[in-house]
Design an enzyme around this catalytic site. Structure first.
Site, mmCIF file in Angstrom:
data_model
loop_
_atom_site.group_PDB
_atom_site.id
_atom_site.type_symbol
_atom_site.label_atom_id
_atom_site.label_comp_id
_atom_site.label_asym_id
_atom_site.label_seq_id
_atom_site.Cartn_x
_atom_site.Cartn_y
_atom_site.Cartn_z
ATOM 1 N N GLY A 98 -4.745 7.926 5.813
ATOM 2 C CA GLY A 98 -4.003 8.645 6.444
ATOM 3 C C GLY A 98 -2.419 9.225 5.563
ATOM 4 O O GLY A 98 -2.781 10.226 5.870
ATOM 5 N N LYS A 136 -4.189 5.639 14.929
ATOM 6 C CA LYS A 136 -4.911 6.041 13.690
ATOM 7 C C LYS A 136 -6.008 5.073 13.838
ATOM 8 O O LYS A 136 -6.604 6.061 13.837
ATOM 9 C CB LYS A 136 -4.091 3.776 13.652
ATOM 10 C CG LYS A 136 -3.052 3.195 14.168
ATOM 11 C CD LYS A 136 -1.903 4.474 12.307
ATOM 12 C CE LYS A 136 -0.166 3.794 12.744
ATOM 13 N NZ LYS A 136 0.704 4.538 11.500
ATOM 14 N N SER A 175 8.059 8.963 12.185
ATOM 15 C CA SER A 175 6.734 8.831 11.499
ATOM 16 C C SER A 175 6.948 8.727 9.717
ATOM 17 O O SER A 175 7.403 9.532 9.364
ATOM 18 C CB SER A 175 5.424 9.618 11.810
ATOM 19 O OG SER A 175 4.493 9.709 11.376
ATOM 20 N N ASP A 234 1.957 -0.732 11.755
ATOM 21 C CA ASP A 234 0.230 -1.228 11.645
ATOM 22 C C ASP A 234 0.735 -2.837 11.500
ATOM 23 O O ASP A 234 -0.572 -3.254 11.568
ATOM 24 C CB ASP A 234 0.470 -1.120 9.731
ATOM 25 C CG ASP A 234 0.717 0.877 9.840
ATOM 26 O OD1 ASP A 234 -0.377 1.343 10.578
ATOM 27 O OD2 ASP A 234 0.778 1.016 8.260
ATOM 28 N N LYS A 260 0.769 -1.418 0.316
ATOM 29 C CA LYS A 260 0.225 0.089 0.354
ATOM 30 C C LYS A 260 0.719 1.538 0.358
ATOM 31 O O LYS A 260 0.304 2.154 -1.136
ATOM 32 C CB LYS A 260 -1.009 -0.195 1.508
ATOM 33 C CG LYS A 260 -1.930 0.510 1.236
ATOM 34 C CD LYS A 260 -3.725 0.647 2.479
ATOM 35 C CE LYS A 260 -3.139 0.868 3.782
ATOM 36 N NZ LYS A 260 -2.913 2.119 3.837
ATOM 37 N N ARG A 284 -7.961 -3.157 9.751
ATOM 38 C CA ARG A 284 -6.736 -4.372 10.712
ATOM 39 C C ARG A 284 -7.771 -4.180 11.534
ATOM 40 O O ARG A 284 -6.958 -5.582 11.554
ATOM 41 C CB ARG A 284 -5.612 -3.891 10.705
ATOM 42 C CG ARG A 284 -4.926 -2.592 9.547
ATOM 43 C CD ARG A 284 -2.858 -2.557 10.153
ATOM 44 N NE ARG A 284 -2.557 -1.485 8.806
ATOM 45 C CZ ARG A 284 -2.200 -2.002 7.049
ATOM 46 N NH1 ARG A 284 -1.925 -3.292 7.110
ATOM 47 N NH2 ARG A 284 -1.664 -1.587 6.358
#
Length: 428
Positions: free
Chosen positions: A96, A344, A169, A317, A23, A390
């Site tokens: 995001g 998240k 990040s 993640d 992704k 998720r």
């Protein structure tokens, strides 16, 4: 449409699978292919809702993106200054990555733009990119003093900066690097731990001058990016669900082909191996600047471990499904230094604690993580995804070792990142 699914306990997951394209890399291939001069061909693009949000945004800014046979994309890049002012608000959906990276990229344009998203995205913090971009001269407005979408951006002349991020990040780093493409001079981003480096690798692959160093990365402004052939490997975040599924389900042996094993993303492999998981990386190779391998996984007796420090941003993640693995590990697993999970798609610490507890899991939420006691099996029951892809897939994995069927509410959200997840799971 939310969808509800009931899953039966399973055993003996066997076979070979290929998971959808990465992704993160798919997002970046659209962005850099659009800013490059000439044609970019993208093979293995993830046709999920998040990536289509990015694709549609660039189409709205005048970029011709054509889908060919086999899902291959052809992007007619227009160069660094080729984007056009969009005639409408750009909808980032649930992504995001789209909204934060686009905020950086749009800050250096010569036009006005507005970014928004769905009800979940409009609750997520944006000041983490808006603040540092403002030091470069970006003009950005949003709800909550610039912390919440919709975000309105008036493109302006940007100044190169040397920024030290308080958090590791990739979205913050990438937003500043994309803004740095439009600034004269060298933009530097420093971070406490190395976050995923897909932006650095792909920017370099397209011809940007990128200099990684211990503790950060620098990028020179105003490069001429050139269109390229991009091979997108399988997403390790998607593979993670099947890695854990095979590990916790007795009698399983699974080969997952063509998975991206970038060391800034492969924390899940390190964690599962430390827990005693039998994972082997076969046929290692490189595609479009990214390391790739096939992963062979066999069912294993897992043990509880302590997880924290620099492995956290490398597996951020994957922690929902790590919590599932820990639920079947002997002893106690402690997850710390993972406060980022609170912001998240949903608060993943609270969500996984609540849903695993409903099935008899022994989970204690901490401000920056969880403490999980392993159990022999989970119970059947009803759980919800909280609209988070998720969480939905992690609870599907948990159901494999439940003692009775598990019903998961709101499973349509898996289309965000893994459109064929349910078919792949059912086919094993």
């Amino acid at each position: 449409m939310t969808q509800q699914r009931t899953l039966e306990p399973r055993s003996g997951l066997r076979g070979e699978i290929t998971v959808p394209g990465d992704k993160s890399i798919s997002h970046r291939s659209i962005m850099l292919g659009s800013l490059a001069e000439g044609t970019t061909m993208v093979h293995g693009f993830l046709h999920g809702e998040d990536n289509h949000a990015t694709l549609n945004a660039f189409r709205a800014m005048g970029i011709a993106i054509e889908e060919l046979d086999g899902g291959v994309l052809r992007i007619a890049g227009k160069g660094l200054d080729g984007l056009q002012e969009p005639q409408t608000v750009l909808d980032c959906g649930n992504s995001g990555t789209t909204i934060r990276l686009m905020t950086g990229l749009l800050s250096g344009q010569s036009f006005f733009s507005v970014l928004t998203g769905d009800r979940y995205l409009c609750k997520r913090p944006m000041k983490r990119v808006v603040g540092p971009l403002a030091t470069m001269g970006a003009q950005i407005w949003g709800r909550g003093g610039g912390d919440l979408a919709p975000l309105a951006i008036r493109g302006s002349q940007l100044q190169a900066v040397d920024y030290t991020s308080p958090i590791a990040s990739a979205q913050v780093k990438s937003a500043l690097m994309l803004a740095g493409l439009y600034a004269e001079g060298v933009t530097t981003v420093r971070e406490p731990h190395l976050s995923r480096d897909h932006s650095e690798r792909m920017l370099r692959y397209f011809g940007a001058e990128v200099q990684p160093f211990a503790g950060g990365v620098s990028i020179s402004g105003r490069p001429r990016l050139q269109g390229r052939e991009v091979q997108v490997p399988g997403d390790i975040s998607s593979a993670a669900f099947f890695l854990v599924a095979a590990l916790i389900t007795p009698g399983s042996e699974l080969l997952i082909r063509n998975v991206g094993v970038n060391p800034t993303r492969s924390g899940i492999i390190d964690i599962l191996q430390q827990m005693g998981g039998a994972l082997e990386l076969l046929n290692p190779r490189e595609l479009s600047g990214e390391p790739v391998a096939d992963i062979l996984v066999r069912s294993s007796a897992l043990r509880g471990i302590d997880i924290g420090g620099d492995v956290v941003p490398r597996a951020i993640d994957e922690f929902p499904v790590v919590a599932v693995a820990a639920s079947f590990a002997e002893g106690t697993t402690t997850i710390r230094d993972a406060k980022e999970l609170r912001v998240k798609e949903t608060d993943r610490i609270a969500a996984m604690t609540a849903e695993l507890t409903k099935l008899g899991g022994r989970v204690e939420a901490r401000e920056d993580g969880m403490v999980i006691q392993g159990v022999e099996a989970l119970l059947g029951g009803e759980v919800t995804s909280h609209g988070d892809h998720r969480i939905a897939m992690s609870m599907a994995v948990a159901s494999l070792r439940a003692s009775a069927p598990v019903t998961i509410d709101d499973t349509a959200c898996t289309a965000t990142s893994f459109p064929n997840f349910w078919d792949l799971l059912q086919g094993l």
